[in-house]
Design a protein around this motif. Structure first.
Motif, PDB file in Angstrom:
ATOM      1  N   ALA A   1       0.823  -1.215   0.000  1.00 36.54           N
ATOM      2  CA  ALA A   1       0.000   0.000   0.000  1.00 36.54           C
ATOM      3  C   ALA A   1       0.856   1.263   0.000  1.00 36.54           C
ATOM      4  CB  ALA A   1      -0.924  -0.001   1.208  1.00 36.54           C
TER       5      ALA A   1
ATOM      6  N   PHE B   1       2.806   2.104   2.421  1.00 32.28           N
ATOM      7  CA  PHE B   1       2.803   2.623   3.787  1.00 32.28           C
ATOM      8  C   PHE B   1       4.095   2.214   4.471  1.00 32.28           C
ATOM      9  CE2 PHE B   1       1.530   1.988   8.332  1.00 32.28           C
ATOM     10  CZ  PHE B   1       1.419   3.337   8.648  1.00 32.28           C
TER      11      PHE B   1
ATOM     12  N   GLN C   1      -5.928   5.531  -1.006  1.00 30.71           N
ATOM     13  CA  GLN C   1      -7.048   5.299  -0.090  1.00 30.71           C
ATOM     14  C   GLN C   1      -7.858   4.064  -0.508  1.00 30.71           C
ATOM     15  OE1 GLN C   1      -8.816   7.752   2.293  1.00 30.71           O
ATOM     16  NE2 GLN C   1      -6.958   8.928   2.558  1.00 30.71           N
TER      17      GLN C   1
ATOM     18  N   SER D   1      -5.780   1.109   0.505  1.00 28.36           N
ATOM     19  CA  SER D   1      -5.800   0.988   1.956  1.00 28.36           C
ATOM     20  C   SER D   1      -7.113   0.391   2.436  1.00 28.36           C
ATOM     21  CB  SER D   1      -5.602   2.362   2.607  1.00 28.36           C
ATOM     22  OG  SER D   1      -4.344   2.890   2.278  1.00 28.36           O
ATOM     23  N   ARG D   2      -8.202   0.852   1.861  1.00 27.96           N
ATOM     24  CA  ARG D   2      -9.520   0.323   2.241  1.00 27.96           C
ATOM     25  C   ARG D   2      -9.622  -1.164   1.936  1.00 27.96           C
ATOM     26  NH1 ARG D   2     -14.682  -0.619   0.122  1.00 27.96           N
ATOM     27  NH2 ARG D   2     -16.341  -0.102   1.565  1.00 27.96           N
TER      28      ARG D   2
END
Length: 131
Positions: free
Chosen positions: A46, A48, A103, A106-107
């Protein structure tokens, strides 16, 4: 869950117990306005890098509702309802921007975890809390 709300509530609001099932060190307190961090592992898929996620307790109704901000965009809310001798636990994770690729990813990633691994880990921790 096959446990009363008071046990599930403890697993959501006691730092040591929350860390055991969410796998994120933290210093949560079920007090509106309390700011804390969740120390998240990296999620390369992702994009992150991991590290601290700034959170704030937004709403508290002991043994019934806990709502926190999760980073700058998201809100996570757990709602507990007594059911027989157990608890029906509802989770809402809101604030995702459907026009943002990060996003959306991530979802998808977090949604999968909320539906599969997290409930099992939470149930194991709650099972171990003494009556």
């Amino acid at each position: 869950m096959a446990h009363p709300p008071r046990k599930v509530w403890r697993a959501l609001t006691e730092p040591r117990l929350l860390e055991r099932w969410l796998r994120m060190p933290n210093d949560i307190k079920p007090v509106v306005g309390h700011r804390f961090e969740l120390l998240a592992d990296p999620v390369p898929a992702a994009g992150f890098a991991g590290g601290p996620v700034a959170c704030e307790v937004l709403a508290v109704e002991p043994e019934r509702l806990l709502s926190i901000s999760w980073g700058p965009e998201w809100t996570v809310t757990w709602r507990l309802e007594p059911e027989g001798r157990g608890t029906r636990l509802f989770l809402s994770h809101e604030g995702f921007d459907p026009d943002d690729e990060f996003q959306r990813m991530s979802r998808r990633i977090m949604g999968g975890g909320w539906r599969t691994g997290v409930p099992k880990a939470l149930a194991r921790v709650v099972d171990e809390i003494p009556d």
